[in-house]
Design a protein around this motif. Sequence first.
Motif, mmCIF file in Angstrom:
data_model
loop_
_atom_site.group_PDB
_atom_site.id
_atom_site.type_symbol
_atom_site.label_atom_id
_atom_site.label_comp_id
_atom_site.label_asym_id
_atom_site.label_seq_id
_atom_site.Cartn_x
_atom_site.Cartn_y
_atom_site.Cartn_z
ATOM 1 N N ARG A 109 0.764 -0.701 -0.287
ATOM 2 C CA ARG A 109 -0.045 0.321 0.106
ATOM 3 C C ARG A 109 0.639 1.324 0.074
ATOM 4 O O ARG A 109 1.915 1.490 -0.906
ATOM 5 C CB ARG A 109 -0.767 -0.119 0.981
ATOM 6 N N SER A 110 0.678 2.223 0.833
ATOM 7 C CA SER A 110 1.285 3.671 0.190
ATOM 8 C C SER A 110 2.433 3.112 1.272
ATOM 9 O O SER A 110 3.950 4.355 0.988
ATOM 10 C CB SER A 110 0.214 5.149 1.648
ATOM 11 N N SER A 111 3.170 2.752 1.626
ATOM 12 C CA SER A 111 4.472 2.274 2.722
ATOM 13 C C SER A 111 5.283 2.592 1.459
ATOM 14 O O SER A 111 6.620 2.427 1.823
ATOM 15 C CB SER A 111 4.500 0.906 3.290
ATOM 16 N N ALA A 112 4.661 1.830 0.038
ATOM 17 C CA ALA A 112 6.144 1.845 -1.051
ATOM 18 C C ALA A 112 5.975 3.108 -1.621
ATOM 19 O O ALA A 112 6.385 2.869 -2.881
ATOM 20 C CB ALA A 112 5.479 0.808 -1.752
ATOM 21 N N LYS A 113 5.480 4.455 -1.406
ATOM 22 C CA LYS A 113 5.243 5.403 -2.180
ATOM 23 C C LYS A 113 6.581 6.177 -2.788
ATOM 24 O O LYS A 113 6.855 6.237 -3.503
ATOM 25 C CB LYS A 113 4.834 6.216 -1.524
ATOM 26 N N MET A 114 7.897 5.136 -1.390
ATOM 27 C CA MET A 114 9.470 6.231 -1.551
ATOM 28 C C MET A 114 9.200 5.189 -3.255
ATOM 29 O O MET A 114 10.773 5.537 -3.729
ATOM 30 C CB MET A 114 10.230 6.262 -0.864
ATOM 31 N N ILE A 115 9.095 3.806 -3.368
ATOM 32 C CA ILE A 115 9.372 2.664 -4.449
ATOM 33 C C ILE A 115 8.974 3.474 -5.821
ATOM 34 O O ILE A 115 9.267 3.853 -6.706
ATOM 35 C CB ILE A 115 8.870 1.511 -3.738
ATOM 36 N N GLN A 116 7.665 3.957 -5.187
ATOM 37 C CA GLN A 116 7.175 4.289 -6.409
ATOM 38 C C GLN A 116 7.832 5.744 -7.233
ATOM 39 O O GLN A 116 7.741 6.608 -8.421
ATOM 40 C CB GLN A 116 5.754 4.360 -6.262
ATOM 41 N N GLY A 117 8.316 6.910 -6.297
ATOM 42 C CA GLY A 117 8.346 7.925 -6.056
ATOM 43 C C GLY A 117 10.709 7.713 -7.750
ATOM 44 O O GLY A 117 10.833 8.901 -7.359
ATOM 45 N N LEU A 118 10.938 6.539 -7.269
ATOM 46 C CA LEU A 118 12.459 6.247 -7.792
ATOM 47 C C LEU A 118 11.971 6.797 -9.374
ATOM 48 O O LEU A 118 12.738 7.774 -10.112
ATOM 49 C CB LEU A 118 12.514 5.438 -8.071
ATOM 50 N N THR A 164 4.020 4.704 6.890
ATOM 51 C CA THR A 164 2.760 3.632 7.063
ATOM 52 C C THR A 164 2.057 3.646 5.369
ATOM 53 O O THR A 164 2.175 4.196 4.441
ATOM 54 C CB THR A 164 1.980 4.616 7.641
ATOM 55 N N GLY A 165 1.027 2.289 5.303
ATOM 56 C CA GLY A 165 0.552 2.065 5.154
ATOM 57 C C GLY A 165 -1.139 1.959 4.672
ATOM 58 O O GLY A 165 -1.192 1.052 6.199
ATOM 59 N N ALA A 166 -2.115 1.655 3.858
ATOM 60 C CA ALA A 166 -3.522 1.152 4.628
ATOM 61 C C ALA A 166 -3.196 -0.469 4.970
ATOM 62 O O ALA A 166 -2.716 -1.238 4.269
ATOM 63 C CB ALA A 166 -4.091 1.516 3.581
#
Length: 332
Positions: free
Chosen positions: A47-56, A255-257
């Motif tokens: 979930r949103s805990s991966a946003k920094m990966i999606q930001g690469l 955090t992530g949902a």
Amino acid sequence: MTQPVPMTELWRGPLLESLHLGHAVICDDSGQIVQCWGDPSAIIYPRSSAKMIQGLPLITSGAAAKYGLNSEHLALACASHSGAHIHTDRVTAWLDHLNLSEHDLRCGPQEPQDMAARDGLILADDTPCQIHNNCSGKHCGFLTVAQHMGAGPEYLEIDHPVQQACLSAVEETTGEASPAYGIDGCSAPNFATSLVGLARSMAWFASAADRSDRASDAAQQLTAAMIKHPELVAGESRACTELMLAMEGRAAIKTGAEAVFIAIIPEKRMGVALKITDGTTRAAECAIASILAHLGVLEAEHPATRKFMNAIQYSRRGLECGIIKPAPGFPG
């Protein structure tokens, strides 16, 4: 051990009222497990805990440099923000910078979690828009990459170049192929991974300073942005913001949902990932605070820590009525 283990307890008076089980993993900079609880191979949606990966891809594609993005933009790209003015004003300015508008977002409207912003909408007889969505910063990042690539406007489609770049980032940093994807609350694909894969990815972020490639430089920038702007990553009274402030730059957390939490700890070259199986946020907040205290990067008695770990519960009249605390033996 493959079963989830007790991580967080809620006591009311003399009785254990609720017990939350979960899985957690700590990895080092070689991707090896340092410590784990439950099943490290459990497959989860980050979930949103991966946003920094999606930001690469925002950085590695050259989009961030082309559009002159700064650390505030990068923090927002990693954020699950509260929809306060400090968030929505910056998202609006980012869209303006791209010559785009709220209508170009694909995250959907969401009522702000920030009370002042919510009350402001009510008093103005206005309704929430997509800019209030807690993921609007991430979606601005997607739009920036799409515009840089000259790709189409439907950036959430699974075969869109933006999402394929995100999938590549997930698989490269976790060290494993994603077995599936689901649609997140903001309508973006969310790529499943094992818990140890997610912890391995966070350790890769934590040790990025030891490498000199473009992806590692991007990881350093995103981690530094989160640490520099904790108020943009979440918001006032939120666990991500308050605990990062309490750690004074020692770690980035997100955090992530459905009760996922990660930590990036550069000084230890370690990454942490955890999942509470029943999806309860309060349990994940207590568990991540417990692990961070266990690793020595968060003071257990800091006032911010005590809001989430060993947190006294009060009745609406202010009477002490219970406590949320780590389960016995966790984290050890």
